[in-house]
Design a protein around this motif. Structure first.
Motif, short mmCIF file in Angstrom:
data_model
loop_
_atom_site.label_atom_id
_atom_site.label_comp_id
_atom_site.label_asym_id
_atom_site.label_seq_id
_atom_site.Cartn_x
_atom_site.Cartn_y
_atom_site.Cartn_z
N MET A 1 0.84 -1.20 0.00
CA MET A 1 0.00 0.00 0.00
C MET A 1 0.88 1.25 0.00
SD MET A 1 -2.95 1.14 2.71
CE MET A 1 -1.77 1.47 4.02
N ILE A 2 0.52 2.21 -0.83
CA ILE A 2 1.25 3.46 -0.93
C ILE A 2 0.78 4.43 0.16
CG2 ILE A 2 1.80 5.45 -2.37
CD1 ILE A 2 3.01 2.92 -3.42
N ARG A 3 1.70 4.93 0.94
CA ARG A 3 1.38 5.96 1.95
C ARG A 3 1.57 7.33 1.32
NH1 ARG A 3 2.10 5.28 7.46
NH2 ARG A 3 1.60 7.52 7.54
N THR A 4 0.65 8.23 1.61
CA THR A 4 0.74 9.60 1.13
C THR A 4 0.99 10.54 2.30
OG1 THR A 4 -0.74 9.15 -0.73
CG2 THR A 4 -0.43 11.45 -0.11
N ILE A 5 2.06 11.30 2.21
CA ILE A 5 2.37 12.29 3.23
C ILE A 5 2.15 13.66 2.61
CG2 ILE A 5 4.11 13.19 4.83
CD1 ILE A 5 3.28 10.28 5.35
N SER A 222 10.47 2.07 3.47
CA SER A 222 9.33 2.99 3.32
C SER A 222 8.83 3.53 4.66
CB SER A 222 8.20 2.32 2.54
OG SER A 222 8.56 2.19 1.17
N PRO A 223 8.70 2.71 5.72
CA PRO A 223 8.33 3.28 7.02
C PRO A 223 9.34 4.32 7.51
CG PRO A 223 7.97 0.92 7.03
CD PRO A 223 8.67 1.23 5.74
N VAL A 226 8.63 7.44 5.55
CA VAL A 226 7.44 8.09 6.10
C VAL A 226 7.81 8.88 7.35
CG1 VAL A 226 5.25 7.67 7.29
CG2 VAL A 226 5.75 6.48 5.15
N GLU A 227 8.57 8.25 8.23
CA GLU A 227 8.98 8.92 9.47
C GLU A 227 9.81 10.17 9.17
OE1 GLU A 227 10.96 7.70 13.72
OE2 GLU A 227 11.85 6.86 11.91
N GLU A 230 7.49 12.92 7.92
CA GLU A 230 6.65 13.43 9.00
C GLU A 230 7.46 14.32 9.94
OE1 GLU A 230 4.95 9.85 10.57
OE2 GLU A 230 3.16 10.01 9.29
N VAL A 270 5.88 5.37 -0.80
CA VAL A 270 5.51 6.68 -0.24
C VAL A 270 5.36 7.67 -1.39
CG1 VAL A 270 6.11 8.50 1.40
CG2 VAL A 270 6.94 6.17 1.77
N SER A 272 4.69 11.89 -1.86
CA SER A 272 4.66 13.15 -1.11
C SER A 272 5.17 14.28 -1.98
CB SER A 272 5.50 13.05 0.16
OG SER A 272 5.53 14.29 0.85
#
Length: 290
Positions: A1-5, A222-223, A226-227, A230, A270, A272
């Motif tokens: 799953m693609i995370r969007t920031i 990827s996590p 993301v961090e 953020e 990710v 962004s």
């Protein structure tokens, strides 16, 4: 799953289009003067700052870097970053540097305090983003001791960090030990110069991200990205003054390491605006000589 920031709201930044126009004119005029004398050449660090500001401003209005002008601003910033270390690495004579689509002969100016570790990191990130391996190699061949600030401008960790990146790119031995030293000396209980919020929000995350990259930790990369984004967002929204600062429009260090990962086949889960898509995916590469 693609995370969007999502990127923080940049509407507080005053008149970005006027800023872009003014910066572009100032930068073009300044670059054209660099080869006229040592006096103008000594201003190269200020033109690098202007080029970085222009890149961030262009990314603010072109968050995907879909316009050629945004790519060109990244290339110009990279070229000025490399030129800073080229002209300060020689005490006499001249060096040839391609800047703004022309090869220019710039007078050597010898060591300058601004050609230090912090500027080296910026120059290296730009070379990575622009995928210019020749410039990456040239930067990595510069001795770390030449970048040491005599006035204690930086924490010791930054020199271990530069050494780590040089060791990785040039495939020298000792990468694990040098990365470990970077982690140890960037600990907030050890680092004393960088403010804690700057260290936590902007300086440390690329180191952690690089750790996952060199281990080819596809599940952890990827996590960690993301961090990093953020934390970048948190730093640039801490107060109204920062929210109005165009410098927060992209996350330069995380973007560069994400470029390394992308090129190395590590999935980037990710999306962004802090990571302009067409810079990450090298869409403009080869459009003109860099």
């Amino acid at each position: 799953m693609i995370r969007t920031i999502s990127r923080h709201d940049l509407s507080a930044v005053p008149d970005v289009m006027r800023l872009i126009e003014g910066l572009g004119t100032h930068l073009t005029q300044g670059i054209d003067q660099l080869d006229e004398s040592i006096g103008f050449a000594r201003l190269i660090d200020s033109y690098l700052d202007t080029a970085l500001l222009l890149l961030r401003a262009r990314c603010a209005v072109d968050p995907q870097a879909a316009a050629l002008e945004t790519w060109e601003s990244a290339v110009n910033a990279m070229q000025l970053g490399s030129a800073l270390f080229a002209v300060t690495g020689a005490d006499e004579g001249a060096v040839e540097c391609r800047i703004n689509r022309k090869v220019r002969t710039l007078p050597a100016i010898g060591p300058m305090p601004t050609a230090a570790a912090g500027s080296w990191l910026t120059a290296f990130w730009l070379a990575v983003i622009c995928r210019n391996q020749r410039r990456m190699t040239q930067l990595c061949e510069i001795p770390v001791e030449r970048m040491r600030s005599p006035d204690g401008q930086y924490d010791e960790y930054i020199y271990h960090w530069v050494d780590t990146l040089q060791t990785y790119w040039l495939r020298r031995p000792g990468l694990v030990e040098k990365l470990t030293a970077t982690f140890q000396t960037s600990d907030p209980t050890v680092a004393r110069v960088a403010p804690r919020d700057l260290l936590d929000g902007l300086l440390y995350p690329p180191i952690n991200l690089f750790y996952h990259f060199v281990r080819r930790d596809e599940e952890g990369f990827s996590p960690a990205l993301v961090e990093a984004l953020e934390l970048h967002k948190t730093y640039w929204t801490l107060n109204e003054e920062r929210e109005a600062d165009i410098d927060g429009s992209i996350a330069l260090g995380p973007l560069a390491i994400a470029c390394l990962a992308y090129d190395g086949g590590i999935p980037i889960g990710v999306e962004s605006e802090y990571l302009p898509k067409h810079l990450l995916q090298r869409s403009w590469l080869g459009e003109f000589p860099t």
